[in-house]
Scaffold this motif. Structure first.
Motif, mmCIF file in Angstrom:
data_model
loop_
_atom_site.group_PDB
_atom_site.id
_atom_site.type_symbol
_atom_site.label_atom_id
_atom_site.label_comp_id
_atom_site.label_asym_id
_atom_site.label_seq_id
_atom_site.Cartn_x
_atom_site.Cartn_y
_atom_site.Cartn_z
ATOM 1 N N GLN A 15 0.904 -1.242 0.051
ATOM 2 C CA GLN A 15 -0.123 0.083 0.018
ATOM 3 C C GLN A 15 0.725 1.183 0.097
ATOM 4 O O GLN A 15 0.544 2.302 -0.538
ATOM 5 C CB GLN A 15 -0.942 -0.099 1.128
ATOM 6 N N CYS A 16 2.049 1.257 0.433
ATOM 7 C CA CYS A 16 3.010 2.331 0.576
ATOM 8 C C CYS A 16 3.506 2.650 -0.675
ATOM 9 O O CYS A 16 3.377 3.840 -1.029
ATOM 10 C CB CYS A 16 4.292 2.149 1.699
ATOM 11 N N VAL A 17 3.825 1.633 -1.397
ATOM 12 C CA VAL A 17 4.441 1.699 -3.069
ATOM 13 C C VAL A 17 2.976 2.640 -3.675
ATOM 14 O O VAL A 17 3.566 3.519 -4.409
ATOM 15 C CB VAL A 17 4.641 0.524 -3.411
ATOM 16 N N LEU A 18 1.932 2.009 -3.534
ATOM 17 C CA LEU A 18 0.909 2.715 -4.502
ATOM 18 C C LEU A 18 0.609 4.186 -3.938
ATOM 19 O O LEU A 18 0.484 5.086 -4.518
ATOM 20 C CB LEU A 18 -0.509 1.993 -4.113
ATOM 21 N N ALA A 19 0.601 4.647 -2.552
ATOM 22 C CA ALA A 19 0.417 5.927 -2.067
ATOM 23 C C ALA A 19 1.619 6.724 -2.212
ATOM 24 O O ALA A 19 1.464 7.973 -2.588
ATOM 25 C CB ALA A 19 0.059 5.792 -0.542
ATOM 26 N N ALA A 20 3.068 6.227 -2.289
ATOM 27 C CA ALA A 20 3.823 7.358 -2.479
ATOM 28 C C ALA A 20 5.190 6.443 -3.144
ATOM 29 O O ALA A 20 6.296 6.048 -2.663
ATOM 30 C CB ALA A 20 4.454 7.867 -1.318
ATOM 31 N N PRO A 21 5.008 6.118 -4.343
ATOM 32 C CA PRO A 21 6.109 5.362 -5.231
ATOM 33 C C PRO A 21 7.391 5.996 -5.353
ATOM 34 O O PRO A 21 8.464 5.297 -5.669
ATOM 35 C CB PRO A 21 5.642 5.172 -6.439
ATOM 36 N N GLU A 22 7.572 7.627 -4.865
ATOM 37 C CA GLU A 22 8.717 8.123 -5.101
ATOM 38 C C GLU A 22 9.641 7.747 -3.879
ATOM 39 O O GLU A 22 10.738 7.986 -3.730
ATOM 40 C CB GLU A 22 8.525 9.457 -5.425
ATOM 41 N N VAL A 23 8.942 7.443 -2.683
ATOM 42 C CA VAL A 23 9.466 7.355 -1.355
ATOM 43 C C VAL A 23 9.623 5.878 -0.931
ATOM 44 O O VAL A 23 10.595 5.570 -0.296
ATOM 45 C CB VAL A 23 8.617 7.899 -0.321
ATOM 46 N N PHE A 24 8.748 5.057 -1.471
ATOM 47 C CA PHE A 24 8.827 3.579 -0.723
ATOM 48 C C PHE A 24 8.835 2.616 -2.305
ATOM 49 O O PHE A 24 8.183 2.977 -3.351
ATOM 50 C CB PHE A 24 7.478 3.128 -0.334
ATOM 51 N N ASP A 25 9.288 1.420 -2.151
ATOM 52 C CA ASP A 25 9.608 0.440 -3.066
ATOM 53 C C ASP A 25 9.293 -0.949 -2.283
ATOM 54 O O ASP A 25 9.363 -0.882 -1.032
ATOM 55 C CB ASP A 25 10.797 0.579 -3.966
ATOM 56 N N GLN A 26 9.439 -1.965 -2.780
ATOM 57 C CA GLN A 26 9.472 -3.300 -2.342
ATOM 58 C C GLN A 26 10.409 -4.151 -2.923
ATOM 59 O O GLN A 26 10.915 -4.103 -4.066
ATOM 60 C CB GLN A 26 7.867 -3.882 -2.617
ATOM 61 N N ARG A 27 11.026 -4.946 -2.005
ATOM 62 C CA ARG A 27 12.143 -6.030 -2.592
ATOM 63 C C ARG A 27 11.277 -6.909 -3.369
ATOM 64 O O ARG A 27 10.387 -7.408 -2.957
ATOM 65 C CB ARG A 27 12.728 -6.767 -1.248
ATOM 66 N N ASP A 28 12.140 -7.404 -4.222
ATOM 67 C CA ASP A 28 11.718 -8.467 -5.360
ATOM 68 C C ASP A 28 11.502 -9.526 -4.686
ATOM 69 O O ASP A 28 10.315 -10.577 -4.919
ATOM 70 C CB ASP A 28 12.591 -8.562 -6.463
ATOM 71 N N GLU A 29 12.230 -9.996 -3.785
ATOM 72 C CA GLU A 29 12.281 -11.470 -3.294
ATOM 73 C C GLU A 29 11.317 -11.875 -2.289
ATOM 74 O O GLU A 29 10.403 -12.881 -2.196
ATOM 75 C CB GLU A 29 13.728 -12.052 -2.719
ATOM 76 N N ASP A 30 10.841 -10.792 -1.525
ATOM 77 C CA ASP A 30 9.924 -11.001 -0.374
ATOM 78 C C ASP A 30 8.667 -9.915 -0.218
ATOM 79 O O ASP A 30 7.756 -10.079 0.364
ATOM 80 C CB ASP A 30 10.542 -11.191 0.889
ATOM 81 N N GLY A 31 8.909 -9.059 -1.017
ATOM 82 C CA GLY A 31 7.944 -7.762 -1.142
ATOM 83 C C GLY A 31 8.095 -6.534 0.261
ATOM 84 O O GLY A 31 7.220 -5.942 0.293
ATOM 85 N N ILE A 32 9.043 -6.965 1.182
ATOM 86 C CA ILE A 32 9.269 -6.030 2.029
ATOM 87 C C ILE A 32 9.468 -4.570 1.711
ATOM 88 O O ILE A 32 10.359 -4.445 0.678
ATOM 89 C CB ILE A 32 10.363 -6.909 3.001
ATOM 90 N N VAL A 33 9.028 -3.553 2.568
ATOM 91 C CA VAL A 33 9.182 -2.303 2.069
ATOM 92 C C VAL A 33 10.765 -2.118 2.075
ATOM 93 O O VAL A 33 11.701 -2.450 2.928
ATOM 94 C CB VAL A 33 8.540 -1.193 2.942
ATOM 95 N N VAL A 34 10.974 -0.979 1.087
ATOM 96 C CA VAL A 34 12.424 -0.169 0.819
ATOM 97 C C VAL A 34 12.204 0.963 0.948
ATOM 98 O O VAL A 34 11.443 1.560 0.086
ATOM 99 C CB VAL A 34 12.990 -0.774 -0.572
ATOM 100 N N LEU A 35 12.820 1.475 1.680
ATOM 101 C CA LEU A 35 12.568 3.139 1.854
ATOM 102 C C LEU A 35 13.844 3.898 0.801
ATOM 103 O O LEU A 35 14.816 3.680 0.867
ATOM 104 C CB LEU A 35 12.991 3.682 3.276
#
Length: 64
Positions: A15-35
């Motif tokens: 949900q964070c990536v959808l709300a603020a894709p310039e600030v948050f991403d997800q790791r490919d292997e497990d989807g955990i947030v990346v700041l």
């Protein structure tokens, strides 16, 4: 504004990536947030607050 995340709490909902894709991403292997930007520009404050509000795991902390 300063943003921190708690990877231990993150449930990889994305949900964070959808709300603020310039600030948050997800790791490919497990989807955990990346700041991507711990100190976002003022123009992104609203998106970051929204991302923190919709995080089901409360893994995003916004320090005003």
């Amino acid at each position: 504004m300063h943003v921190t995340i708690d990877e231990e709490k993150c449930c990889a909902a994305g949900q964070c990536v959808l709300a603020a894709p310039e600030v948050f991403d997800q790791r490919d292997e497990d989807g955990i947030v990346v700041l991507l930007d711990a100190e976002p520009d003022e123009s992104r404050y609203g998106m970051v607050r929204d991302a923190a509000a919709v995080c089901p795991a409360l893994a995003i902390v916004v320090h005003e």
